[in-house]
Write a protein that holds these residues in place. Sequence first.
Motif, PDB file in Angstrom:
ATOM      1  N   ASN A  19       0.819  -1.207   0.000  1.00 10.91           N
ATOM      2  CA  ASN A  19       0.000   0.000   0.000  1.00 10.91           C
ATOM      3  C   ASN A  19       0.859   1.266   0.000  1.00 10.91           C
ATOM      4  O   ASN A  19       0.360   2.362  -0.313  1.00 10.91           O
ATOM      5  CB  ASN A  19      -0.925   0.001   1.229  1.00 10.91           C
ATOM      6  N   LEU A  20       2.149   1.119   0.329  1.00  9.38           N
ATOM      7  CA  LEU A  20       3.035   2.282   0.273  1.00  9.38           C
ATOM      8  C   LEU A  20       3.265   2.757  -1.154  1.00  9.38           C
ATOM      9  O   LEU A  20       3.845   3.828  -1.373  1.00  9.38           O
ATOM     10  CB  LEU A  20       4.389   1.945   0.925  1.00  9.38           C
ATOM     11  N   GLY A  21       2.806   1.974  -2.125  1.00 12.28           N
ATOM     12  CA  GLY A  21       2.899   2.422  -3.521  1.00 12.28           C
ATOM     13  C   GLY A  21       2.184   3.740  -3.742  1.00 12.28           C
ATOM     14  O   GLY A  21       2.618   4.569  -4.567  1.00 12.28           O
ATOM     15  N   PHE A  22       1.076   3.967  -3.007  1.00  9.91           N
ATOM     16  CA  PHE A  22       0.360   5.244  -3.111  1.00  9.91           C
ATOM     17  C   PHE A  22       1.231   6.404  -2.625  1.00  9.91           C
ATOM     18  O   PHE A  22       1.060   7.537  -3.072  1.00  9.91           O
ATOM     19  CB  PHE A  22      -0.936   5.199  -2.291  1.00  9.91           C
ATOM     20  N   TYR A  23       2.128   6.113  -1.669  1.00 15.45           N
ATOM     21  CA  TYR A  23       3.020   7.142  -1.135  1.00 15.45           C
ATOM     22  C   TYR A  23       4.201   7.379  -2.070  1.00 15.45           C
ATOM     23  O   TYR A  23       4.656   8.513  -2.253  1.00 15.45           O
ATOM     24  CB  TYR A  23       3.506   6.701   0.246  1.00 15.45           C
ATOM     25  N   ILE A  24       4.711   6.307  -2.679  1.00 11.45           N
ATOM     26  CA  ILE A  24       5.888   6.411  -3.540  1.00 11.45           C
ATOM     27  C   ILE A  24       5.539   7.019  -4.904  1.00 11.45           C
ATOM     28  O   ILE A  24       6.349   7.771  -5.488  1.00 11.45           O
ATOM     29  CB  ILE A  24       6.537   5.019  -3.707  1.00 11.45           C
ATOM     30  N   LEU A  25       4.334   6.755  -5.417  1.00 10.34           N
ATOM     31  CA  LEU A  25       3.955   7.202  -6.763  1.00 10.34           C
ATOM     32  C   LEU A  25       4.080   8.713  -6.956  1.00 10.34           C
ATOM     33  O   LEU A  25       4.649   9.161  -7.969  1.00 10.34           O
ATOM     34  CB  LEU A  25       2.534   6.726  -7.077  1.00 10.34           C
ATOM     35  N   PRO A  26       3.582   9.562  -6.043  1.00 10.85           N
ATOM     36  CA  PRO A  26       3.750  11.006  -6.247  1.00 10.85           C
ATOM     37  C   PRO A  26       5.211  11.439  -6.294  1.00 10.85           C
ATOM     38  O   PRO A  26       5.544  12.436  -6.950  1.00 10.85           O
ATOM     39  CB  PRO A  26       3.039  11.620  -5.026  1.00 10.85           C
ATOM     40  N   MET A  27       6.104  10.705  -5.633  1.00 13.23           N
ATOM     41  CA  MET A  27       7.517  11.044  -5.661  1.00 13.23           C
ATOM     42  C   MET A  27       8.098  10.848  -7.064  1.00 13.23           C
ATOM     43  O   MET A  27       9.105  11.460  -7.430  1.00 13.23           O
ATOM     44  CB  MET A  27       8.296  10.177  -4.650  1.00 13.23           C
TER      45      MET A  27
END
Length: 360
Positions: A19-27
């Motif tokens: 679920n951390l993909g949602f956090y990494i994607l904007p980066m």
Amino acid sequence: MSDKQRAREQKHAWIYLFNLGFYILPMVLFSYQVWEIVVMVAAMLIFIGLYYCCYSVPREQMLWPILGMYIIACAVTPLNPGSIALFSYAGFFVGFAYNWRVALVAVTGILLTLAAFHFGPGTRWALFLPYGIVIVVTVSIFGRVERLRQQHAEEQERDAEEIERLATSVERERIARDLHDILGHTLSSIILKSDLANAQLSKRRYDEASEQLVELSEIARESLSQVRQSVSGYKHGGLQLELRRLEQRLADGGFSTRITGTPPIIDEQRETSLVLAITELVTNIIRHSNGQQCLIHFDETANTYHIKVTDNGNCHEVSSGNGLQGVELRMKELGGSVAISANKGCEVALLLPKLAEQQV
């Protein structure tokens, strides 16, 4: 959750970090300065540490890790709208750790936090609030479902342990019946052969007496073999069950008994030695003490379990017979020791060291 279950859950905890993909994607999608990337990565690493901390502690101790996750999510939201993923993890552990009333209040607080960021300072994503509500609420429900699943698993585990204890009790009764039948017959035969040998000796019929003694030896050997076969695979019913039985034995012997403290949870081999040691001490009290009270107390320090067996008889000196020597030997084999005091009754203290994984 038992230690075994907690270890099993922690082993697979990394799977849910997807679920951390949602956090990494904007980066990846947005343009950030180097220092901003460094801050967001550092925050994510600290967050993952808190995440594993939640998996490694009991539910009652999750408050501070959850608060830490919430604070990190708030801190990075102005930089990264993917922080809704971090809020969702906080929501999951809130749903998992607390009853539904507390969880509902906490999840509502998280949603209000999302709204405050959306309508206040704003974020770099117009759909921050709608997506955040959906993700946080959904994952929080998953946390609640996981709590119910683990509670059900714990109940099943307790039921299985109770069934095992009952099965062990039945096996003990079977062994007792077998030993009664075997030894009853064998001892009768031994008495008969002994009387016959004695009669032959009194008449100086040495050859016939020798024959009786040979048969007596054969009976004894056969009896020993039968006893070994009967008790092979024997397991005691566990420390808790044995303590209840010892309490009943003491009551039958005229002693009032108190069992205080929490008995240790240890591996089967060490538990067997401890059960036999306490049983021998209780047997000594029933046989030799002229008191009326017995206390069995359990305590522990960071490295050692302490077990004290005390009676209030008039005891001024304790002789170390075979029973106490056997207790001392058992404790020595486990790396422990025995301390005996004869001041105002007899007190025997057993010191059993904890294994490395049990030490606090």
